[in-house]
Design a protein around this motif. Sequence first.
Motif, mmCIF file in Angstrom:
data_model
loop_
_atom_site.group_PDB
_atom_site.id
_atom_site.type_symbol
_atom_site.label_atom_id
_atom_site.label_comp_id
_atom_site.label_asym_id
_atom_site.label_seq_id
_atom_site.Cartn_x
_atom_site.Cartn_y
_atom_site.Cartn_z
ATOM 1 N N TYR A 183 0.818 -1.215 0.000
ATOM 2 C CA TYR A 183 0.000 0.000 0.000
ATOM 3 C C TYR A 183 0.855 1.270 0.000
ATOM 4 O O TYR A 183 0.339 2.355 -0.133
ATOM 5 N N ARG A 184 2.156 1.121 0.156
ATOM 6 C CA ARG A 184 3.022 2.286 0.241
ATOM 7 C C ARG A 184 3.677 2.644 -1.086
ATOM 8 O O ARG A 184 4.462 3.571 -1.168
ATOM 9 N N THR A 185 3.372 1.895 -2.126
ATOM 10 C CA THR A 185 3.922 2.204 -3.439
ATOM 11 C C THR A 185 2.794 2.271 -4.470
ATOM 12 O O THR A 185 1.757 1.630 -4.315
ATOM 13 N N VAL A 186 3.038 3.053 -5.500
ATOM 14 C CA VAL A 186 2.085 3.180 -6.606
ATOM 15 C C VAL A 186 2.866 2.991 -7.894
ATOM 16 O O VAL A 186 3.897 3.636 -8.092
ATOM 17 N N ARG A 187 2.377 2.114 -8.728
ATOM 18 C CA ARG A 187 2.983 1.955 -10.048
ATOM 19 C C ARG A 187 2.490 3.108 -10.912
ATOM 20 O O ARG A 187 1.335 3.129 -11.324
ATOM 21 N N MET A 188 3.361 4.044 -11.167
ATOM 22 C CA MET A 188 2.984 5.228 -11.942
ATOM 23 C C MET A 188 2.574 4.852 -13.373
ATOM 24 O O MET A 188 1.845 5.595 -14.007
ATOM 25 N N ALA A 189 3.008 3.690 -13.864
ATOM 26 C CA ALA A 189 2.657 3.248 -15.208
ATOM 27 C C ALA A 189 1.301 2.541 -15.235
ATOM 28 O O ALA A 189 0.792 2.234 -16.319
ATOM 29 N N ASN A 190 0.710 2.288 -14.076
ATOM 30 C CA ASN A 190 -0.598 1.643 -14.009
ATOM 31 C C ASN A 190 -1.595 2.471 -14.810
ATOM 32 O O ASN A 190 -1.717 3.683 -14.621
ATOM 33 N N ALA A 191 -2.313 1.819 -15.723
ATOM 34 C CA ALA A 191 -3.217 2.530 -16.636
ATOM 35 C C ALA A 191 -4.286 3.322 -15.895
ATOM 36 O O ALA A 191 -4.568 4.477 -16.249
ATOM 37 N N ALA A 192 -4.886 2.740 -14.862
ATOM 38 C CA ALA A 192 -5.941 3.437 -14.111
ATOM 39 C C ALA A 192 -5.365 4.644 -13.385
ATOM 40 O O ALA A 192 -5.960 5.728 -13.397
ATOM 41 N N LYS B 185 -2.609 6.336 -14.170
ATOM 42 C CA LYS B 185 -2.228 7.336 -15.170
ATOM 43 C C LYS B 185 -3.436 8.138 -15.626
ATOM 44 O O LYS B 185 -3.380 9.364 -15.707
ATOM 45 N N LYS B 186 -4.538 7.441 -15.908
ATOM 46 C CA LYS B 186 -5.725 8.120 -16.420
ATOM 47 C C LYS B 186 -6.358 9.029 -15.366
ATOM 48 O O LYS B 186 -6.749 10.155 -15.658
ATOM 49 N N LYS B 187 -6.443 8.556 -14.124
ATOM 50 C CA LYS B 187 -7.144 9.307 -13.080
ATOM 51 C C LYS B 187 -6.287 10.352 -12.386
ATOM 52 O O LYS B 187 -6.815 11.336 -11.877
ATOM 53 N N VAL B 188 -4.955 10.142 -12.367
ATOM 54 C CA VAL B 188 -4.087 11.066 -11.622
ATOM 55 C C VAL B 188 -2.879 11.513 -12.448
ATOM 56 O O VAL B 188 -2.642 12.707 -12.605
ATOM 57 N N GLY B 189 -2.128 10.565 -12.954
ATOM 58 C CA GLY B 189 -0.836 10.848 -13.571
ATOM 59 C C GLY B 189 -0.852 11.782 -14.760
ATOM 60 O O GLY B 189 0.072 12.565 -14.956
ATOM 61 N N GLU B 190 -1.908 11.716 -15.568
ATOM 62 C CA GLU B 190 -1.961 12.546 -16.773
ATOM 63 C C GLU B 190 -2.600 13.912 -16.533
ATOM 64 O O GLU B 190 -2.640 14.738 -17.439
#
Length: 104
Positions: free
Chosen positions: A74-83, A85-90
């Motif tokens: 729970y302490r890491t996030v895969r920044m390449a995760n599609a969901a 990226k779409k909801k936060v990363g982009e």
Amino acid sequence: VRQQQGGTGLNPFGTVNQAMPAQPSTTAPVSDQTELKEALIQLTANSIEEQRAALQTLCKLTENIVKNPTEPKYRTVRMANAAFKKKVGELKGGTEVKRCANSP
């Protein structure tokens, strides 16, 4: 008892009043608060729907850490995760808000 009130540009969900026991203050340093405020302001450049999805995602990530503080997953996030990226990363300000949330 939870009660929602009108939202603002920074918090589209409104404020939530909830009866909770008093807890010790864990106030972040002013510089961290300033960075978070600036990141949230950047987030407002996105549509309301995008802001809502990003904040819901970030809140869920934070809740998982609080509920499971010893679980490394729970302490890491895969920044390449599609969901993610779409909801936060982009989104403008999305990764900045996440980075501020990770500050100690």
